[in-house]
Design a protein around this motif. Structure first.
Motif, PDB file in Angstrom:
ATOM      1  N   LEU A   1       2.960  10.240   3.740  1.00  0.00           N
ATOM      2  CA  LEU A   1       3.807   9.118   3.336  1.00  0.00           C
ATOM      3  C   LEU A   1       4.910   8.855   4.365  1.00  0.00           C
ATOM      4  N   ALA A   2       5.435   9.907   4.957  1.00  0.00           N
ATOM      5  CA  ALA A   2       6.465   9.729   5.983  1.00  0.00           C
ATOM      6  C   ALA A   2       5.893   9.002   7.200  1.00  0.00           C
ATOM      7  N   ASP A   3       4.678   9.384   7.589  1.00  0.00           N
ATOM      8  CA  ASP A   3       4.029   8.702   8.718  1.00  0.00           C
ATOM      9  C   ASP A   3       3.784   7.233   8.396  1.00  0.00           C
TER      10      ASP A   3
ATOM     11  N   ARG B   1       1.322  11.428 -10.338  1.00  0.00           N
ATOM     12  CA  ARG B   1       0.159  12.311 -10.425  1.00  0.00           C
ATOM     13  C   ARG B   1       0.581  13.774 -10.271  1.00  0.00           C
ATOM     14  N   HIS B   2       0.219  14.605 -11.245  1.00  0.00           N
ATOM     15  CA  HIS B   2       0.571  16.017 -11.213  1.00  0.00           C
ATOM     16  C   HIS B   2      -0.656  16.890 -10.988  1.00  0.00           C
ATOM     17  N   GLN B   3      -0.485  17.899 -10.185  1.00  0.00           N
ATOM     18  CA  GLN B   3      -1.489  18.945  -9.992  1.00  0.00           C
ATOM     19  C   GLN B   3      -0.758  20.286  -9.936  1.00  0.00           C
ATOM     20  N   PHE B   4      -1.324  21.277 -10.595  1.00  0.00           N
ATOM     21  CA  PHE B   4      -0.721  22.608 -10.620  1.00  0.00           C
ATOM     22  C   PHE B   4       0.716  22.561 -11.143  1.00  0.00           C
ATOM     23  N   GLY B   5       0.939  21.634 -12.094  1.00  0.00           N
ATOM     24  CA  GLY B   5       2.236  21.564 -12.748  1.00  0.00           C
ATOM     25  C   GLY B   5       3.333  20.870 -11.959  1.00  0.00           C
TER      26      GLY B   5
ATOM     27  N   ILE C   1       2.094  15.522  -6.961  1.00  0.00           N
ATOM     28  CA  ILE C   1       1.412  15.754  -5.689  1.00  0.00           C
ATOM     29  C   ILE C   1       2.282  15.343  -4.511  1.00  0.00           C
ATOM     30  N   GLY C   2       3.269  14.491  -4.767  1.00  0.00           N
ATOM     31  CA  GLY C   2       4.189  14.099  -3.713  1.00  0.00           C
ATOM     32  C   GLY C   2       5.066  15.233  -3.225  1.00  0.00           C
ATOM     33  N   SER C   3       5.108  16.336  -3.958  1.00  0.00           N
ATOM     34  CA  SER C   3       5.898  17.489  -3.532  1.00  0.00           C
ATOM     35  C   SER C   3       5.129  18.369  -2.546  1.00  0.00           C
ATOM     36  N   PHE C   4       3.827  18.111  -2.387  1.00  0.00           N
ATOM     37  CA  PHE C   4       3.027  18.907  -1.455  1.00  0.00           C
ATOM     38  C   PHE C   4       3.245  18.398  -0.035  1.00  0.00           C
ATOM     39  N   GLN C   5       3.283  19.343   0.888  1.00  0.00           N
ATOM     40  CA  GLN C   5       3.622  18.998   2.266  1.00  0.00           C
ATOM     41  C   GLN C   5       2.673  17.979   2.880  1.00  0.00           C
ATOM     42  N   ALA C   6       1.382  18.115   2.616  1.00  0.00           N
ATOM     43  CA  ALA C   6       0.399  17.212   3.210  1.00  0.00           C
ATOM     44  C   ALA C   6       0.650  15.761   2.786  1.00  0.00           C
TER      45      ALA C   6
ATOM     46  N   CYS D   1       0.837  -1.205   0.000  1.00  0.00           N
ATOM     47  CA  CYS D   1       0.000   0.000   0.000  1.00  0.00           C
ATOM     48  C   CYS D   1       0.869   1.252   0.000  1.00  0.00           C
ATOM     49  N   LEU D   2       1.924   1.261   0.814  1.00  0.00           N
ATOM     50  CA  LEU D   2       2.839   2.396   0.852  1.00  0.00           C
ATOM     51  C   LEU D   2       3.525   2.581  -0.494  1.00  0.00           C
ATOM     52  N   ASP D   3       3.969   1.484  -1.095  1.00  0.00           N
ATOM     53  CA  ASP D   3       4.633   1.568  -2.403  1.00  0.00           C
ATOM     54  C   ASP D   3       3.696   2.138  -3.455  1.00  0.00           C
ATOM     55  N   MET D   4       2.449   1.668  -3.469  1.00  0.00           N
ATOM     56  CA  MET D   4       1.478   2.161  -4.441  1.00  0.00           C
ATOM     57  C   MET D   4       1.223   3.645  -4.245  1.00  0.00           C
ATOM     58  N   ALA D   5       1.082   4.070  -2.993  1.00  0.00           N
ATOM     59  CA  ALA D   5       0.806   5.472  -2.697  1.00  0.00           C
ATOM     60  C   ALA D   5       1.983   6.349  -3.128  1.00  0.00           C
ATOM     61  N   ALA D   6       3.210   5.903  -2.837  1.00  0.00           N
ATOM     62  CA  ALA D   6       4.390   6.684  -3.200  1.00  0.00           C
ATOM     63  C   ALA D   6       4.547   6.779  -4.716  1.00  0.00           C
ATOM     64  N   GLU D   7       4.308   5.676  -5.408  1.00  0.00           N
ATOM     65  CA  GLU D   7       4.399   5.685  -6.874  1.00  0.00           C
ATOM     66  C   GLU D   7       3.377   6.652  -7.471  1.00  0.00           C
TER      67      GLU D   7
END
Length: 314
Positions: free
Chosen positions: A224-226, A207-211, A214-219, A196-202
């Motif tokens: 993912l870190a948790d 997935r891109h939003q606002f160019g 989404i993994g670059s967004f703090q939330a 599940c973690l691997d799928m979420a990280a991939e």
């Protein structure tokens, strides 16, 4: 590399290449069925580390193979009473078995005749039951296979009506059989949570939003870190689960909740596609939910821990 590492790699490659292989084929090709069977009965004589490695990969792939009940629990039950016939049959993958623990059904053993119902049992051709202080083997008068929410973990209802039994031994080992089952399940849960973690990280990278991903967004980063911390902590708990009753209870509680969290957060990271039938995320959530009831919910394991802390026993 250790034997456990080698086994993990072999099982992963095999399941990736042949996901639909039968248990007998899997057992013949890889030797998984006899992993815990002593060598004198045709098995490999391996231990908890190898069991955890295999179980983790089976959980990662959501494999329906009966490793938990047949190669772990039934083997331990038969090994404890030295039943050569069952051990030999299980070692070669010729048959599968399931174990009914005390309290899993309403059973009455009078002489060598068994009557009663087990409402929920894992699938297995041989049925080993703990009843009236004994371990017995019996052929159910009736089997009813359920259509379950989690189709990767088949369940059956077993009925016995003055059914003749074959006595294998006493019930002194049933708690150890249960705890090894919990340990194997915990490893499966870690494998599922890691996937599940691997799928979420991939997905967060793709997935891109606002160019930007989404993994670059703090939330998403924090989520993912948790999850990474949760999965690694669960892996530590699962690795120690076979040591004793306390470790099994810790793993039963922690790994169950870790898997539920990872499966739920995986869906959240994926967004809308995560709740579709086409995406596998829902299958992991269903497995996590059914696993949470298999040996009792997390609070039941914590109750065992509380008994140990306050009363000096589990």
């Amino acid at each position: 590399m250790t034997l456990a590492d080698d086994l993990r790699a072999v099982v992963r490659d095999y399941l990736d290449a042949r996901p639909a292989a039968s248990w007998r084929t899997f057992a013949n090709d890889v030797g998984i069925a006899g992993l815990l069977v002593p060598e004198r009965y045709g098995g490999a004589g391996c231990g908890p580390a190898e069991t955890a490695a295999v179980a983790e990969e089976l959980g990662r792939a959501l494999s329906p193979h009966p490793f938990l009940q047949s190669a772990v629990m039934a083997v331990e039950a038969a090994r404890a009473c030295g039943d050569e016939r069952v051990l030999t049959a299980l070692a070669g993958g010729e048959t599968t078995a399931t174990v009914v623990l005390p309290g899993d059904g309403e059973l009455r053993l009078e002489g060598d005749l068994l009557t009663g119902v087990v409402p929920y049992a894992l699938e297995g051709e041989l049925v080993l039951l703990y009843a009236a202080g004994s371990l017995v083997e019996a052929v159910p008068a009736e089997r009813e296979t359920y259509r379950t929410m989690d189709e990767s973990r088949p369940l059956q209802r077993l009925s016995f009506r003055d059914t003749p039994v074959r006595r294998l031994g006493d019930d002194t080992a049933w708690a150890r059989v249960r705890d090894l089952g919990i340990a194997a399940l915990a490893a499966e849960q870690v494998g599922g949570a890691q996937r599940c973690l691997d799928m979420a990280a991939e997905h967060a990278l793709r997935r891109h939003q606002f160019g930007r991903p989404i993994g670059s967004f703090q939330a998403i980063k924090h989520k993912l870190a948790d999850l990474l911390l949760l999965v690694e902590s669960a892996r530590s708990a699962a690795g120690a689960a076979a040591e004793d009753e306390v470790s099994a209870a810790v793993a039963g509680s922690y790994c169950t909740e870790a898997y539920l969290t990872a499966a739920g957060e995986n869906i959240q990271v994926h967004g809308g596609i995560g709740i579709t039938w086409e995406h596998p995320a829902h299958r992991y959530f269903k497995r996590a939910t059914s696993d949470a009831q298999l040996f009792g919910p997390p609070q039941a394991h914590r109750a065992r821990l509380a008994a140990h802390v306050f009363d000096g026993g589990v």
